[in-house]
Structure formats: structure tokens, C-alpha cells
Design a protein around this motif. Sequence first.
Motif, PDB file in Angstrom:
ATOM      1  N   GLN A 146       0.855  -1.163  -0.103  1.00  0.00           N
ATOM      2  CA  GLN A 146       0.052   0.115   0.081  1.00  0.00           C
ATOM      3  C   GLN A 146       0.947   1.293   0.022  1.00  0.00           C
ATOM      4  OE1 GLN A 146      -3.685  -0.379   2.691  1.00  0.00           O
ATOM      5  NE2 GLN A 146      -2.412  -1.842   3.651  1.00  0.00           N
ATOM      6  N   ASN A 147       0.603   2.187  -0.740  1.00  0.00           N
ATOM      7  CA  ASN A 147       1.084   3.425  -0.955  1.00  0.00           C
ATOM      8  C   ASN A 147       0.089   4.668  -0.516  1.00  0.00           C
ATOM      9  OD1 ASN A 147       3.582   2.424  -1.937  1.00  0.00           O
ATOM     10  ND2 ASN A 147       2.441   1.748  -3.783  1.00  0.00           N
ATOM     11  N   GLY A 148       0.895   5.545  -0.188  1.00  0.00           N
ATOM     12  CA  GLY A 148       0.405   7.032   0.298  1.00  0.00           C
ATOM     13  C   GLY A 148       1.219   8.078  -0.553  1.00  0.00           C
ATOM     14  N   ILE A 149       0.435   9.309  -0.823  1.00  0.00           N
ATOM     15  CA  ILE A 149       1.053  10.322  -1.247  1.00  0.00           C
ATOM     16  C   ILE A 149       1.070  11.561  -0.258  1.00  0.00           C
ATOM     17  CG2 ILE A 149       0.794  12.126  -3.141  1.00  0.00           C
ATOM     18  CD1 ILE A 149      -0.741  10.200  -4.712  1.00  0.00           C
ATOM     19  N   GLY A 150       2.145  12.173   0.003  1.00  0.00           N
ATOM     20  CA  GLY A 150       2.097  13.336   0.824  1.00  0.00           C
ATOM     21  C   GLY A 150       3.238  14.090   0.670  1.00  0.00           C
ATOM     22  N   ALA A 151       3.689  14.927   1.835  1.00  0.00           N
ATOM     23  CA  ALA A 151       5.035  15.635   1.557  1.00  0.00           C
ATOM     24  C   ALA A 151       5.990  15.017   2.368  1.00  0.00           C
ATOM     25  CB  ALA A 151       4.668  16.989   2.245  1.00  0.00           C
ATOM     26  N   VAL A 152       7.040  14.669   1.535  1.00  0.00           N
ATOM     27  CA  VAL A 152       8.070  13.823   2.211  1.00  0.00           C
ATOM     28  C   VAL A 152       9.419  14.931   2.466  1.00  0.00           C
ATOM     29  CG1 VAL A 152       9.905  11.969   1.928  1.00  0.00           C
ATOM     30  CG2 VAL A 152       7.726  11.795   0.791  1.00  0.00           C
ATOM     31  N   TYR A 153       9.564  14.890   3.784  1.00  0.00           N
ATOM     32  CA  TYR A 153      10.482  16.123   4.146  1.00  0.00           C
ATOM     33  C   TYR A 153      11.993  15.418   4.542  1.00  0.00           C
ATOM     34  CZ  TYR A 153       6.361  18.850   4.886  1.00  0.00           C
ATOM     35  OH  TYR A 153       5.225  19.775   4.797  1.00  0.00           O
ATOM     36  N   ASN A 154      13.063  16.300   4.164  1.00  0.00           N
ATOM     37  CA  ASN A 154      14.303  16.135   4.686  1.00  0.00           C
ATOM     38  C   ASN A 154      14.440  16.786   5.859  1.00  0.00           C
ATOM     39  OD1 ASN A 154      17.138  16.530   5.013  1.00  0.00           O
ATOM     40  ND2 ASN A 154      17.508  16.368   2.613  1.00  0.00           N
ATOM     41  N   GLN A 155      14.526  15.431   6.930  1.00  0.00           N
ATOM     42  CA  GLN A 155      14.510  16.236   8.162  1.00  0.00           C
ATOM     43  C   GLN A 155      15.882  17.050   8.610  1.00  0.00           C
ATOM     44  OE1 GLN A 155      11.105  15.195   9.267  1.00  0.00           O
ATOM     45  NE2 GLN A 155      12.469  15.650  10.965  1.00  0.00           N
ATOM     46  N   GLN A 156      17.196  16.911   8.079  1.00  0.00           N
ATOM     47  CA  GLN A 156      18.264  17.632   8.259  1.00  0.00           C
ATOM     48  C   GLN A 156      17.847  18.996   7.600  1.00  0.00           C
ATOM     49  OE1 GLN A 156      18.301  14.122   7.212  1.00  0.00           O
ATOM     50  NE2 GLN A 156      19.051  13.563   9.407  1.00  0.00           N
ATOM     51  N   ALA A 157      17.557  19.282   6.332  1.00  0.00           N
ATOM     52  CA  ALA A 157      17.169  20.292   5.724  1.00  0.00           C
ATOM     53  C   ALA A 157      16.283  21.172   6.516  1.00  0.00           C
ATOM     54  CB  ALA A 157      16.516  20.289   4.204  1.00  0.00           C
ATOM     55  N   LEU A 158      15.153  20.683   7.116  1.00  0.00           N
ATOM     56  CA  LEU A 158      14.273  21.348   7.801  1.00  0.00           C
ATOM     57  C   LEU A 158      14.780  21.897   9.140  1.00  0.00           C
ATOM     58  CD1 LEU A 158      11.179  19.183   8.261  1.00  0.00           C
ATOM     59  CD2 LEU A 158      11.254  21.154   7.159  1.00  0.00           C
ATOM     60  N   GLY A 262      17.171  14.439  -6.570  1.00  0.00           N
ATOM     61  CA  GLY A 262      18.319  15.035  -6.131  1.00  0.00           C
ATOM     62  C   GLY A 262      18.325  16.240  -5.078  1.00  0.00           C
ATOM     63  N   LEU A 263      17.296  17.351  -5.727  1.00  0.00           N
ATOM     64  CA  LEU A 263      17.037  18.377  -5.005  1.00  0.00           C
ATOM     65  C   LEU A 263      16.539  18.202  -3.588  1.00  0.00           C
ATOM     66  CD1 LEU A 263      15.128  20.484  -7.770  1.00  0.00           C
ATOM     67  CD2 LEU A 263      17.529  20.745  -6.752  1.00  0.00           C
ATOM     68  N   ALA A 264      15.586  17.100  -3.289  1.00  0.00           N
ATOM     69  CA  ALA A 264      15.092  17.035  -1.960  1.00  0.00           C
ATOM     70  C   ALA A 264      16.149  16.216  -1.161  1.00  0.00           C
ATOM     71  CB  ALA A 264      13.838  16.094  -2.213  1.00  0.00           C
ATOM     72  N   ALA A 265      17.023  15.212  -1.874  1.00  0.00           N
ATOM     73  CA  ALA A 265      17.937  14.358  -0.754  1.00  0.00           C
ATOM     74  C   ALA A 265      19.078  15.202  -0.536  1.00  0.00           C
ATOM     75  CB  ALA A 265      18.313  13.360  -2.167  1.00  0.00           C
ATOM     76  N   THR A 266      19.517  16.070  -1.152  1.00  0.00           N
ATOM     77  CA  THR A 266      20.527  16.952  -0.933  1.00  0.00           C
ATOM     78  C   THR A 266      20.203  18.151  -0.045  1.00  0.00           C
ATOM     79  OG1 THR A 266      20.624  18.165  -2.987  1.00  0.00           O
ATOM     80  CG2 THR A 266      21.935  16.085  -2.883  1.00  0.00           C
ATOM     81  N   GLY A 267      18.916  18.670   0.272  1.00  0.00           N
ATOM     82  CA  GLY A 267      18.636  19.632   1.177  1.00  0.00           C
ATOM     83  C   GLY A 267      18.518  20.803   0.051  1.00  0.00           C
ATOM     84  N   LYS A 268      18.627  20.780  -1.218  1.00  0.00           N
ATOM     85  CA  LYS A 268      18.379  22.085  -1.808  1.00  0.00           C
ATOM     86  C   LYS A 268      16.822  22.435  -2.030  1.00  0.00           C
ATOM     87  CE  LYS A 268      22.286  21.385  -5.457  1.00  0.00           C
ATOM     88  NZ  LYS A 268      22.830  20.229  -4.574  1.00  0.00           N
ATOM     89  N   GLY A 284      18.932   6.506  -1.171  1.00  0.00           N
ATOM     90  CA  GLY A 284      19.967   6.039  -2.152  1.00  0.00           C
ATOM     91  C   GLY A 284      20.863   6.921  -2.449  1.00  0.00           C
ATOM     92  N   LYS A 285      20.221   8.157  -2.771  1.00  0.00           N
ATOM     93  CA  LYS A 285      21.275   9.398  -2.992  1.00  0.00           C
ATOM     94  C   LYS A 285      21.683   9.916  -1.991  1.00  0.00           C
ATOM     95  CE  LYS A 285      18.440  10.557  -7.235  1.00  0.00           C
ATOM     96  NZ  LYS A 285      19.320  10.535  -8.172  1.00  0.00           N
ATOM     97  N   ASN A 286      21.187  10.001  -0.584  1.00  0.00           N
ATOM     98  CA  ASN A 286      21.779  10.597   0.627  1.00  0.00           C
ATOM     99  C   ASN A 286      21.638   9.423   1.782  1.00  0.00           C
ATOM    100  OD1 ASN A 286      22.520  11.851   2.748  1.00  0.00           O
ATOM    101  ND2 ASN A 286      21.031  13.478   2.614  1.00  0.00           N
ATOM    102  N   PRO A 287      22.386   8.458   1.868  1.00  0.00           N
ATOM    103  CA  PRO A 287      22.385   7.320   3.061  1.00  0.00           C
ATOM    104  C   PRO A 287      22.210   8.134   4.121  1.00  0.00           C
ATOM    105  CG  PRO A 287      23.934   6.645   1.223  1.00  0.00           C
ATOM    106  CD  PRO A 287      23.647   8.324   0.935  1.00  0.00           C
ATOM    107  N   LYS A 288      22.723   9.229   4.599  1.00  0.00           N
ATOM    108  CA  LYS A 288      22.685   9.584   5.920  1.00  0.00           C
ATOM    109  C   LYS A 288      21.576  10.511   6.220  1.00  0.00           C
ATOM    110  CE  LYS A 288      27.549   9.769   6.449  1.00  0.00           C
ATOM    111  NZ  LYS A 288      29.104  10.829   6.591  1.00  0.00           N
ATOM    112  N   GLY A 289      20.722  10.756   5.220  1.00  0.00           N
ATOM    113  CA  GLY A 289      19.639  11.543   5.189  1.00  0.00           C
ATOM    114  C   GLY A 289      18.285  10.799   6.085  1.00  0.00           C
ATOM    115  N   THR A 290      17.447  11.685   6.683  1.00  0.00           N
ATOM    116  CA  THR A 290      16.303  11.015   7.401  1.00  0.00           C
ATOM    117  C   THR A 290      14.963  11.670   6.605  1.00  0.00           C
ATOM    118  OG1 THR A 290      17.435  10.901   9.359  1.00  0.00           O
ATOM    119  CG2 THR A 290      15.025  10.803   9.514  1.00  0.00           C
ATOM    120  N   PHE A 291      14.134  10.937   6.221  1.00  0.00           N
ATOM    121  CA  PHE A 291      12.990  11.319   5.302  1.00  0.00           C
ATOM    122  C   PHE A 291      11.845  10.971   5.883  1.00  0.00           C
ATOM    123  CE2 PHE A 291      16.719  10.872   2.684  1.00  0.00           C
ATOM    124  CZ  PHE A 291      16.975  11.970   2.262  1.00  0.00           C
TER     125      PHE A 291
END
Length: 422
Positions: A146-158, A262-268, A284-291
Motif C-alpha cells: 500500500q502506498n500513500g501520497i504526501g509531503a516527504v521532508y528532509n529532516q536535516q534540511a528542515l 536530487g534536490l530533495a535528497a541533498t537539501g536544495k 539511495g542519493k543521501n544514505p545519511k538523510g532522514t526522510f
Amino acid sequence: MKTRIPTVLPAVVTAAALLAACSGGTKAGDSGGGGSKTLTLASVDQGSVEGVVKAFEKANPGVKVRYTTSGADQYQQQIRTQLSSGTAPDVMSVWPGNGNPAATYVLAKPGYLRDLSDQPWAAKMPDAIKSVAQYEGKTYNAIFGQNGIGAVYNQQALEKAGLTPPDTWKDLLAFCRAAKAKGTPAFALGNQDNWVTQLVQYALVATTVYGDDRDFDKKMQAGQVSFAQSPWSTALDKYLTMEKTGCFQKNPLGTNYEASQGLAATGKTLGIVQGNWVIALLKGKNPKGTFTLKALPATDDPSATIVPAAAGAGYGVNAKAKNKDLALKFVKFVMSPEGMNLFVEKQGGLPSLPDTGYAVDPSLTELSKFIGEDRTVPFMDQLWPNPKVQQTMLSGLQEIFSGQSTPEKLLKEMDADYKAGS
């Protein structure tokens, strides 16, 4: 969806392009004939099917899976051509319901898919999922998640921006303005790939349309309501308000799905409005990121927010599969606790069957809560009478973003296609 899917999305909706020619993959297993130990597979699950294939091969020594992955747009065009010409693979990605050219109803009706009703997992699917996995009472689609659609946030960027996810429409616009002022737009938007255009719209429609009328789809089918004369217009207006407020990066039409990741993964950007399947790709693009996936608010009452959440794309067996037994064995593996959990862990999704022992990823805590509280609606396209409605919507949204169309024109065109296919 999409919608699809939904659509998927279509809404449905799904992995981005790893541009491999599906026909090349399907020919790889042909030489072995009926006794071949080679299974051919075409998938849109880039980033997750790879691990499932490895596990299946390990569990079945001597078996080789020749597979290709491609983006939703490319895949949907190719698979119909391959099925009609007899060059399709043994197993293929199939969307739930009726929303796009590779959806269950569309492929089962002309006899392209094998009936899977006799498989042990078919009877275990929840009714909501079974309804979009079947055609005329028979099961054709092995839907594993099952899948959902929403806003996926980059915690570190926030944290760097000093902002928190909004839960009201008013706060969402303020969030966008603050993010833009800090030089990091709120959301990446890859509208160059036309299937991406629907996701923000679906996220807003879920609350604006279905918040006050859970029977909207039944009324559409009965001809009692329309897209143009309904809160669909409100949701589309909100979508464009987000654009005008600066919620997205510059030039969404010049940004494809992979670039938006790439924009979301890297905090741009601080995040991306997408399905939960994007989480694995961001990691995969940012293994250290929290989403983390959160609902996208469309009103100023958080308790009224509803999210699009529905059966994701599954797998069907070619009715003319060269390796029928191996194809059924693969689908059975996909629907086993091991296969299902491998998929949903990689995709950041939720299993379609109960009792798989799956521990929900923290990134999906809110989505799981919304599903548990019945505050979800299917991806809109899954319940439409033909794929043309979604295709018109996708191309129309691109035209609106490029100034070549208007919301009023698009919704009227969707109504015409809906009525023509009912």
C-alpha cells in the motif's frame, strides 16, 4: 494512479527511468523454451525489485531472472505494444484498477493477463485492495504493498532552515514563503515527467473533495457530479496558489523526476510531494538523510485532512508466458512475507496482506496512522472508467504550468473523457 495509480497514479505512480529497452530483456529467456530456467520480468520498481530478484534467485538455485526497469511513462507505452505483438515478458508490473494503459482492468479485459484467483494469497487480500486487483471477479494482480501520497521532508534540511512541517493550509503557504526566503524552496517538483504532475493535485483533492463527500466517486459514476462543478476546481486552484507562492523550485517543467529527487535528497529543497516509494530513492542519493512522509494540508482544520493511500502497482503474469510455472513461482514469492517485506522495506511502503511481521518504518508513522483511522481515499484514477481521463489530466497539467491551458478547460476535458468512457 498515479494514479493512479493511484495513479497513480497514478497515479498513479512509481520509479523513475532507468532507460533499458524492455524488449531486450524479454528476449533473453526465449531460447530456453518451456524448460527454460530463465524468467523474464519488466518492472517499474527501480531501487526495490533488484533485492527481491536476488532473494528469489537465491531461494531457487539454477533460476535466472532477466529483468529491466523503466519509468512509468516509458513502461506503459512499451508493455501494451509488447503484449499485442507477443514479445512481452513472463511477469510485468501492473497497476491497480483502471487508471492507466497498464492497469488491471485494461490489461485483463483483452486477455493479456493470467487469472491468478487460484493462488493461495488471492483470497487473503483485503477487500479494498482486492477490488482493484480484480476484473469481473477474478484476480489478475499480485499487489504487494500500500502506498500513500504526501509531503516527504528532509529532516536535516528542515532543521537547518529552522522550520517544521505545516498541518494547515495557512501554515503551508507561510512555510513556503519562509523556505523561499531562506533560499531553499519547500518542495521539489519534477513536472517534466508528466505522471508527476498529478501528485500534488491528488494530495489536495483528497481533502478538498472527499473530506466533505466520501461518495464522490459513486456520484461521478451516476452522473450526479462533475470535475468542473466540484471542489476539484478548488484543489487545482490551491495547486496553482502553491506555485505562485513559491512552494516549488524554479522551472518545474524543466525538472524531471530524477532531478527532483536530487534536490530533495541533498537539501536544495526541504522536501518533495511524492508517494512513499520515493523515500528509498532519496536514501539511495543521501544514505545519511532522514526522510519522513506527512500529510499535505489543504484546509485550516487538521482533523479534516485526508491523504491519498491505496494499493500500489503489483505484478501480473503474461497469459502467454513462456515460463508459466516459473512466473507463478515468482509472483508467489512476491506475495510471501519475505518477498512482500523486502519490497515494502525498500520502497518505504506498507504490506498489502496482514500478519507479515513487518515493522513499520518510522518515516511512515503518520501514513500508517491515517490508514488505521480510515482517513484515506484511493488514488483518484483507480476508480475512473478509462485511462484517457488520467492522460488528459497529466498533459493538461503540464499545459497549465506552461501557460497553454486553464483549469476550467482541463476539468471540462476530463469530464468529457469520463463520460465517453463510462
